[in-house]
Scaffold this motif. Sequence first.
Motif: not given
Length: 140
Positions: A14-15, A57-69, A95-99, A106-108
Amino acid sequence: MSETSHKNPTWQQAEIDFLLRNGIVSRPQQLQEFNHVKSRWVYRTLREVLLTPSGHVLKRFTHFPGRRDHRRVWLREHAALTRLEGFSAPKSLGFITVRHADAKCTSVLYAREMIPDRPIGRVDDTVLEKIAELLAQFHH
């Protein structure tokens, strides 16, 4: 589990489709040509900035399990650049969100155009007047 034990997730189809659709790459092999300029951890969120040979410019925000931003900075940047459309500002491509099933995260992926230039050094009065006019337009 420490943040350094997390690996960057692989690019999801998807990305890749998002990058192809927006003209950032013309073929998936170009992902290897991205210049990874910055990465930092905020809680369990890995924030990365990549520059592409196509001038994006690409910005990738990857959210791992646990407390997140929980700050959704990509939404604010996209909204701000959309409002500035028509001025001398980069164009936001969205932007796009993927699992990522393999990494259980998950990443944005956020993309915008890059306006190449050099850092500001000494500013003379004529440039200062142009900056003031531009700021006035922003606030108008």
